[in-house]
Write a protein that holds these residues in place. Structure first.
Motif, PDB file in Angstrom:
ATOM      1  N   ALA A  53      14.836 -10.909 105.489  1.00  0.00           N
ATOM      2  CA  ALA A  53      14.854 -11.277 106.902  1.00  0.00           C
ATOM      3  C   ALA A  53      16.050 -12.177 107.165  1.00  0.00           C
ATOM      4  O   ALA A  53      16.141 -13.274 106.606  1.00  0.00           O
ATOM      5  CB  ALA A  53      13.567 -11.982 107.293  1.00  0.00           C
ATOM      6  N   ILE A 106      11.024  -7.969 101.201  1.00  0.00           N
ATOM      7  CA  ILE A 106      11.426  -7.951 102.605  1.00  0.00           C
ATOM      8  C   ILE A 106      12.540  -8.965 102.804  1.00  0.00           C
ATOM      9  O   ILE A 106      12.373 -10.146 102.476  1.00  0.00           O
ATOM     10  CB  ILE A 106      10.231  -8.281 103.524  1.00  0.00           C
ATOM     11  CG1 ILE A 106       9.166  -7.194 103.389  1.00  0.00           C
ATOM     12  CG2 ILE A 106      10.676  -8.430 104.963  1.00  0.00           C
ATOM     13  CD1 ILE A 106       7.908  -7.461 104.158  1.00  0.00           C
ATOM     14  N   ASP A 139       9.551 -14.199 110.636  1.00  0.00           N
ATOM     15  CA  ASP A 139       9.858 -12.778 110.824  1.00  0.00           C
ATOM     16  C   ASP A 139       9.481 -11.981 109.574  1.00  0.00           C
ATOM     17  O   ASP A 139       8.884 -10.901 109.664  1.00  0.00           O
ATOM     18  CB  ASP A 139      11.346 -12.606 111.140  1.00  0.00           C
ATOM     19  CG  ASP A 139      11.724 -11.171 111.388  1.00  0.00           C
ATOM     20  OD1 ASP A 139      10.972 -10.461 112.091  1.00  0.00           O
ATOM     21  OD2 ASP A 139      12.787 -10.737 110.885  1.00  0.00           O
ATOM     22  N   ARG A 155       6.617  -9.057 109.359  1.00  0.00           N
ATOM     23  CA  ARG A 155       6.932  -7.708 108.886  1.00  0.00           C
ATOM     24  C   ARG A 155       6.049  -7.317 107.705  1.00  0.00           C
ATOM     25  O   ARG A 155       5.673  -6.149 107.564  1.00  0.00           O
ATOM     26  CB  ARG A 155       8.419  -7.613 108.537  1.00  0.00           C
ATOM     27  CG  ARG A 155       9.235  -7.533 109.824  1.00  0.00           C
ATOM     28  CD  ARG A 155      10.693  -7.815 109.691  1.00  0.00           C
ATOM     29  NE  ARG A 155      11.386  -7.161 108.628  1.00  0.00           N
ATOM     30  CZ  ARG A 155      12.598  -7.524 108.223  1.00  0.00           C
ATOM     31  NH1 ARG A 155      13.236  -8.500 108.801  1.00  0.00           N
ATOM     32  NH2 ARG A 155      13.188  -6.884 107.246  1.00  0.00           N
TER      33      ARG A 155
END
Length: 143
Positions: free
Chosen positions: A79, A77, A91, A95
């Protein structure tokens, strides 16, 4: 810097030790700050090798078609929505939690059904009406 585990549900959490965070420079607008400070976060979570995940959940997560999942079963991920490293870190963790929460519920199996007799008749009537409209569009006698 150690932080709290990622809470997925009341019965499931992911310890901080299973997450790998890398701080990199963000792309896009931000002026001099974006060129100097590594505010973007790349969060990696090994779904395939995580002891925290129950086996049914792991198989559902690995079966999902998601571009963030690598071939080895690692979820990546990125961010970089915010200007600060802390907010991007939070964040990325949110997620990750949302990604896992989507797979917590077991999908209801689809039961195959056949169309009813009335539905078949309605479909055929609609097809006949459509054909009639199209047949009416052709001009027959040119002379």
């Amino acid at each position: 810097m150690a932080s709290a585990p990622v809470i997925i549900s009341a019965h499931l959490s992911i310890p901080d030790a299973e997450l790998v965070e890398r701080f990199v420079r963000a792309s896009g607008a931000g002026g001099q700050n974006v060129n100097k400070v590594s505010t973007a976060v790349e969060l990696r979570f090994d779904v395939a090798g995580s002891p925290s995940l129950p086996e049914p959940l792991r198989s559902r997560l690995l079966a999902r078609r998601d571009r963030r999942m690598t071939g080895e079963g690692v979820l990546v991920i990125d961010a970089q929505r915010f200007r600060t490293q802390d907010r991007n870190r939070d964040d990325a963790r949110e997620r990750l939690a949302a990604f896992i929460q989507e797979s917590l519920s077991v999908p209801k199996p689809r039961v195959a059904t056949k169309p009813s007799y009335g539905a078949k008749l309605r479909r055929l009537d609609e097809k006949k009406g459509r054909a009639q409209i199209k047949r009416g569009r052709t001009t027959r006698n040119w002379e």
